[in-house]
Motif scaffolding. Structure first.
Motif, PDB file in Angstrom:
ATOM      1  N   LEU A 187     -56.582  22.400  16.021  1.00 31.30           N
ATOM      2  CA  LEU A 187     -56.186  21.232  15.132  1.00 31.30           C
ATOM      3  C   LEU A 187     -54.673  21.195  15.065  1.00 31.30           C
ATOM      4  O   LEU A 187     -54.148  20.207  15.364  1.00 31.30           O
ATOM      5  CB  LEU A 187     -56.653  21.617  13.899  1.00 31.30           C
ATOM      6  CG  LEU A 187     -58.104  21.273  13.578  1.00 31.30           C
ATOM      7  CD1 LEU A 187     -58.515  21.439  12.086  1.00 31.30           C
ATOM      8  CD2 LEU A 187     -58.177  19.448  13.696  1.00 31.30           C
TER       9      LEU A 187
ATOM     10  N   GLN B   8     -60.105  14.999   9.680  1.00 26.82           N
ATOM     11  CA  GLN B   8     -58.968  15.639   9.854  1.00 26.82           C
ATOM     12  C   GLN B   8     -58.153  15.058  11.024  1.00 26.82           C
ATOM     13  O   GLN B   8     -57.083  15.453  11.029  1.00 26.82           O
ATOM     14  CB  GLN B   8     -59.237  17.256  10.198  1.00 26.82           C
ATOM     15  CG  GLN B   8     -59.849  17.982   9.183  1.00 26.82           C
ATOM     16  CD  GLN B   8     -60.306  19.547   9.375  1.00 26.82           C
ATOM     17  OE1 GLN B   8     -60.997  19.801  10.013  1.00 26.82           O
ATOM     18  NE2 GLN B   8     -59.145  20.550   8.956  1.00 26.82           N
TER      19      GLN B   8
ATOM     20  N   ASP C  46     -64.169  18.740  11.798  1.00 23.81           N
ATOM     21  CA  ASP C  46     -64.511  17.628  10.888  1.00 23.81           C
ATOM     22  C   ASP C  46     -63.537  16.536  11.417  1.00 23.81           C
ATOM     23  O   ASP C  46     -62.200  16.519  11.317  1.00 23.81           O
ATOM     24  CB  ASP C  46     -63.914  17.966   9.503  1.00 23.81           C
ATOM     25  CG  ASP C  46     -64.311  16.938   8.396  1.00 23.81           C
ATOM     26  OD1 ASP C  46     -64.662  15.765   8.920  1.00 23.81           O
ATOM     27  OD2 ASP C  46     -64.020  17.114   7.259  1.00 23.81           O
TER      28      ASP C  46
ATOM     29  N   GLN D  74     -53.578  17.612  16.739  1.00 25.53           N
ATOM     30  CA  GLN D  74     -53.144  16.518  15.811  1.00 25.53           C
ATOM     31  C   GLN D  74     -51.651  16.069  16.033  1.00 25.53           C
ATOM     32  O   GLN D  74     -51.294  15.092  15.672  1.00 25.53           O
ATOM     33  CB  GLN D  74     -53.166  17.185  14.190  1.00 25.53           C
ATOM     34  CG  GLN D  74     -54.417  17.382  13.798  1.00 25.53           C
ATOM     35  CD  GLN D  74     -54.590  18.109  12.126  1.00 25.53           C
ATOM     36  OE1 GLN D  74     -53.641  18.873  12.165  1.00 25.53           O
ATOM     37  NE2 GLN D  74     -55.633  17.915  11.482  1.00 25.53           N
TER      38      GLN D  74
END
Length: 401
Positions: free
Chosen positions: A312, A331, A328, A316
């Motif tokens: 992540l 997110q 998920d 991101q």
């Protein structure tokens, strides 16, 4: 990068040097330092990793490779055949990669029954970004079809703006072209085009349609010729000087690094004709075999890179999506969420990038890019002539494999 206290330091060669890429690497480094692993940065600037691969090859030939390097796609499997990369089978087994990662990801990092690299993230190449404020001002709908793109281009020109951020750099032209191959020819034809052994597929009328579409796109801005880094094109979009930009979703990471927000400042759509499809390039780090035996340290790094928090933190910022199926999607931002959900959707078309080493070797992708560059720069070259040239390139590649 400073070494982590009481931890191991690994030299890492890569080409993530733009603002968005640097932000992603910095997040990765911070996460690793908390785990006692220090990343000694050896970044080589240059679009599509051209310069970095030259440096890396020279070090390998000199018998002094970095501990870790960004090696992807066909180059990765070629190097594995030469015994240059450390197998990561035990790491993958401990991390339950087979259960936790997308099948296409495991396919890319597996070769001859061995796992040969640590996957970081999946990029979607068939991405069209557009400037939300301009779209609201000109009352335009999201550019989901070529008619939408043409309508938007007309409105943008009337407003004195550049319709499409564009560069004639060979690798960027090839990036746009492969999205057009997918859109104009469909996933079945594209899969054949991505296989060098199916050189006859390049004679298909869909390839000709993609070349015609490429020249049409290039003409949306008039006859102005420009070769500029992809980051300059992204800046044109960010500043509202251009309305649209076709580029892999790393451009989304760049815009976010400058403070723009997906869904507010810019929107993302699949390139027309490719909705529900995923033309992918996968970021991977290979643990290189060198004079210094660093197997345990390299295994530790590879193991950490697959963990959810690390995934992540990196993706991101990068604009790509995690390689794991248990993330998920809430997110992720809306651009990345559509990419991840397309990967997760059973039966979705997932196809390897030709321009970004996923299916073509270095020399073949370079030859294709050069032919497309000539086609763009020389309007006397017809689509038919260029298609014949592409057939010759792929046929030659098939003969030597």
């Amino acid at each position: 990068m400073a070494a982590a206290a009481h931890g191991q330091t690994l030299d890492v060669l890569h080409w993530w040097t733009s603002a968005g890429e640097r932000r992603a690497v910095d997040r990765l480094v911070q996460q690793l330092e908390r785990q006692g692993v220090a990343w000694n940065d050896a970044a080589i600037p240059g679009g599509a990793g051209v310069a970095a691969m030259k440096v890396l090859k020279s070090r390998v030939l000199a018998g002094d490779p970095r501990d870790v390097a960004q090696v992807i796609g066909r180059t990765l499997t070629d190097w594995a055949d030469l015994g240059l990369v450390l197998p990561l089978d035990d790491v993958a087994q401990r991390g339950r990669w087979k259960q936790a990662m997308f099948p296409v990801v495991l396919q890319v990092v597996s070769h001859r029954h061995h796992v040969i690299a640590a996957p970081l993230g999946v990029h979607r190449i068939n991405t069209l970004l557009y400037h939300q404020a301009l779209w609201a001002r000109l009352k335009l709908g999201a550019p989901r079809t070529w008619d939408d793109v043409e309508q938007a281009a007309t409105a943008l020109r009337k407003a004195g703006l550049t319709p499409l951020a564009w560069s004639d750099e060979p690798w960027q032209v090839a990036t746009v072209f492969e999205t057009l191959l997918l859109g104009e020819g469909g996933p079945t034809l594209y899969a054949e085009l991505a296989s060098a052994q199916r050189w006859q597929a390049w004679q298909n009328p869909g390839v000709l349609k993609a070349l015609v579409r490429l020249r049409w796109l290039r003409g949306l801005n008039g006859d102005a010729a420009v070769e500029q880094p992809w980051t300059h094109s992204a800046r044109q979009l960010y500043q509202g000087q251009a309305g649209m930009f076709i580029m892999g979703d790393w451009a989304s990471g760049e815009l976010k690094a400058w403070g723009a927000q997906p869904g507010t400042d810019f929107g993302c759509a699949a390139v027309p004709g490719t909705a529900g499809m995923h033309l992918y390039s996968i970021d991977t780090l290979a643990m290189l075999v060198g004079k210094k035996r660093r197997d345990a340290d390299q295994d530790r790094l590879a193991e950490l890179l697959g963990q959810p928090a690390m995934q992540l933190a990196y993706n991101q910022a990068k604009g790509s999506v995690p390689v794991r199926t248990d993330i998920d999607p809430a997110q992720l931002d809306e651009c990345a969420r559509d990419s991840w959900q397309t990967l997760a959707r059973p039966g979705s078309s997932q196809l390897p990038s030709i321009a970004h080493r996923m299916s073509a070797d270095e020399s073949t992708k370079d030859a294709l890019a050069a032919a497309l560059h000539r086609f763009i720069k020389n309007r006397e070259l017809t689509p038919e002539q260029t298609q014949a040239r592409l057939v010759t390139i792929i046929r030659g590649a098939a003969r030597i494999q």
